[in-house]
Design a protein around this motif. Structure first.
Motif, PDB file in Angstrom:
ATOM      1  N   ARG A  14     -68.303 -45.413 -52.767  1.00  0.00           N
ATOM      2  CA  ARG A  14     -67.041 -45.621 -51.717  1.00  0.00           C
ATOM      3  C   ARG A  14     -66.144 -44.659 -51.797  1.00  0.00           C
ATOM      4  N   ARG A  81     -56.888 -49.869 -42.847  1.00  0.00           N
ATOM      5  CA  ARG A  81     -57.482 -50.201 -44.228  1.00  0.00           C
ATOM      6  C   ARG A  81     -58.856 -51.216 -43.517  1.00  0.00           C
ATOM      7  N   GLU A  85     -62.775 -50.574 -44.344  1.00  0.00           N
ATOM      8  CA  GLU A  85     -63.623 -51.389 -45.061  1.00  0.00           C
ATOM      9  C   GLU A  85     -64.718 -52.155 -44.177  1.00  0.00           C
ATOM     10  N   PRO A  89     -65.873 -53.485 -48.880  1.00  0.00           N
ATOM     11  CA  PRO A  89     -65.010 -53.201 -49.697  1.00  0.00           C
ATOM     12  C   PRO A  89     -65.171 -51.743 -50.178  1.00  0.00           C
ATOM     13  N   ILE A  90     -63.856 -51.255 -50.677  1.00  0.00           N
ATOM     14  CA  ILE A  90     -63.791 -50.031 -51.079  1.00  0.00           C
ATOM     15  C   ILE A  90     -63.471 -49.927 -52.662  1.00  0.00           C
TER      16      ILE A  90
END
Length: 113
Positions: A14, A81, A85, A89-90
């Motif tokens: 990620r 954000r 995502e 999730p990152i």
């Protein structure tokens, strides 16, 4: 000056998504808000190749508190954000350290600060 060292450990595979978010959204938002970044690094050799490390510069703790709160609340940041995502999730972990210079600090150019 106060420097903030931040290390973001990304979930496996990620890191590119986090780098893209910084390149396409975060840095422009920081410019608008007056948040000063001094550099960004990835780990070439070390404990985690999933890390993005960067350094911010603040005039005071009060400035950091105010500008970071503005950033977190910024609608454009929240949208960027969420978009980054969309595939999940990152970030697995964020480590942040606030650093103050020693009396023998010589700055980034090798000259006394």
């Amino acid at each position: 000056m106060i420097h903030e060292l931040r290390i973001y450990t990304c979930l496996p595979e990620r890191l590119p998504a986090l780098q893209q978010r910084f390149e396409t959204a975060t840095l422009a938002i920081w410019d608008r808000l007056g948040i000063r970044s001094l550099g960004f690094w990835t780990t070439m050799i070390g404990s985690s190749s999933n890390d993005l490390t960067y350094l911010l510069e603040w005039r005071s703790l009060a400035e950091r508190e105010q500008k970071w709160a503005e950033f977190v609340a910024d609608r454009e940041w929240q949208e960027a954000r969420a978009k980054s995502e969309a595939d999940g999730p990152i970030i697995a972990n964020i480590a942040s350290s606030l650093l103050q210079p020693t009396r023998f600090y010589r700055g980034f150019e090798g000259t006394p600060a």
